[in-house]
Design a protein around this motif. Sequence first.
Motif, PDB file in Angstrom:
ATOM      1  N   ALA A   1       0.835  -1.203   0.000  1.00 47.98           N
ATOM      2  CA  ALA A   1       0.000   0.000   0.000  1.00 47.98           C
ATOM      3  C   ALA A   1       0.870   1.254   0.000  1.00 47.98           C
ATOM      4  O   ALA A   1       0.518   2.261  -0.613  1.00 47.98           O
ATOM      5  CB  ALA A   1      -0.937  -0.008   1.198  1.00 47.98           C
ATOM      6  N   TYR A   2       2.015   1.191   0.663  1.00 46.03           N
ATOM      7  CA  TYR A   2       2.930   2.339   0.638  1.00 46.03           C
ATOM      8  C   TYR A   2       3.425   2.576  -0.784  1.00 46.03           C
ATOM      9  O   TYR A   2       3.466   3.706  -1.261  1.00 46.03           O
ATOM     10  CB  TYR A   2       4.105   2.116   1.592  1.00 46.03           C
TER      11      TYR A   2
ATOM     12  N   MET B   1       1.920   1.908  -3.461  1.00 40.55           N
ATOM     13  CA  MET B   1       0.801   2.311  -4.329  1.00 40.55           C
ATOM     14  C   MET B   1       0.096   3.575  -3.831  1.00 40.55           C
ATOM     15  O   MET B   1      -1.030   3.860  -4.226  1.00 40.55           O
ATOM     16  CB  MET B   1      -0.208   1.159  -4.423  1.00 40.55           C
ATOM     17  N   ARG B   2       0.752   4.339  -2.970  1.00 40.92           N
ATOM     18  CA  ARG B   2       0.073   5.475  -2.347  1.00 40.92           C
ATOM     19  C   ARG B   2      -0.342   6.553  -3.335  1.00 40.92           C
ATOM     20  O   ARG B   2      -1.245   7.340  -3.038  1.00 40.92           O
ATOM     21  CB  ARG B   2       0.892   6.038  -1.193  1.00 40.92           C
TER      22      ARG B   2
ATOM     23  N   ALA C   1      -1.894   5.934  -6.155  1.00 43.21           N
ATOM     24  CA  ALA C   1      -3.213   5.490  -6.607  1.00 43.21           C
ATOM     25  C   ALA C   1      -4.235   5.483  -5.477  1.00 43.21           C
ATOM     26  O   ALA C   1      -5.421   5.720  -5.702  1.00 43.21           O
ATOM     27  CB  ALA C   1      -3.104   4.095  -7.221  1.00 43.21           C
ATOM     28  N   ASP C   2      -3.797   5.186  -4.257  1.00 42.57           N
ATOM     29  CA  ASP C   2      -4.683   5.134  -3.092  1.00 42.57           C
ATOM     30  C   ASP C   2      -3.946   5.762  -1.916  1.00 42.57           C
ATOM     31  O   ASP C   2      -3.310   5.064  -1.132  1.00 42.57           O
ATOM     32  CB  ASP C   2      -5.069   3.682  -2.790  1.00 42.57           C
ATOM     33  N   PRO C   3      -4.029   7.082  -1.768  1.00 48.33           N
ATOM     34  CA  PRO C   3      -3.236   7.769  -0.753  1.00 48.33           C
ATOM     35  C   PRO C   3      -3.521   7.336   0.685  1.00 48.33           C
ATOM     36  O   PRO C   3      -2.678   7.513   1.548  1.00 48.33           O
ATOM     37  CB  PRO C   3      -3.586   9.249  -0.933  1.00 48.33           C
ATOM     38  N   PHE C   4      -4.701   6.777   0.941  1.00 47.62           N
ATOM     39  CA  PHE C   4      -5.043   6.410   2.308  1.00 47.62           C
ATOM     40  C   PHE C   4      -4.945   4.909   2.583  1.00 47.62           C
ATOM     41  O   PHE C   4      -5.155   4.473   3.702  1.00 47.62           O
ATOM     42  CB  PHE C   4      -6.450   6.923   2.654  1.00 47.62           C
ATOM     43  N   GLY C   5      -4.620   4.118   1.575  1.00 51.51           N
ATOM     44  CA  GLY C   5      -4.490   2.671   1.758  1.00 51.51           C
ATOM     45  C   GLY C   5      -3.436   2.305   2.785  1.00 51.51           C
ATOM     46  O   GLY C   5      -3.629   1.427   3.624  1.00 51.51           O
ATOM     47  N   HIS C   6      -2.311   2.981   2.728  1.00 52.68           N
ATOM     48  CA  HIS C   6      -1.210   2.725   3.652  1.00 52.68           C
ATOM     49  C   HIS C   6      -1.647   3.018   5.090  1.00 52.68           C
ATOM     50  O   HIS C   6      -1.394   2.228   6.008  1.00 52.68           O
ATOM     51  CB  HIS C   6      -0.018   3.589   3.237  1.00 52.68           C
TER      52      HIS C   6
ATOM     53  N   ARG D   1      -4.733   3.035   6.233  1.00 54.86           N
ATOM     54  CA  ARG D   1      -5.719   2.022   6.639  1.00 54.86           C
ATOM     55  C   ARG D   1      -5.031   0.745   7.093  1.00 54.86           C
ATOM     56  O   ARG D   1      -5.414   0.150   8.108  1.00 54.86           O
ATOM     57  CB  ARG D   1      -6.693   1.733   5.494  1.00 54.86           C
ATOM     58  N   TRP D   2      -4.007   0.298   6.368  1.00 54.80           N
ATOM     59  CA  TRP D   2      -3.303  -0.932   6.751  1.00 54.80           C
ATOM     60  C   TRP D   2      -2.525  -0.753   8.051  1.00 54.80           C
ATOM     61  O   TRP D   2      -2.466  -1.669   8.867  1.00 54.80           O
ATOM     62  CB  TRP D   2      -2.393  -1.428   5.628  1.00 54.80           C
TER      63      TRP D   2
END
Length: 71
Positions: A41-42, A44-45, A47-52, A54-55
Amino acid sequence: MAEFHECPGGCGREDIPRRLFACASDWRRLPESMRLAIVGAYAMRAADPFGHIRWMNTARLWYRDNPEGQS
């Protein structure tokens, strides 16, 4: 911003560099799938800035539910 933070794994260390999520031993306590999700997720931040984030929050909850010595 502070240079260091407290380890979320519950070990009590307060000297974890900002670039790391947890101390080495608490990082290894996380299930491998969760470690891979945090790292992925880091990467891919864009594409999805908050995924990291959230994980990392998911990992903090895992640490809460799996105290050191009981995992």
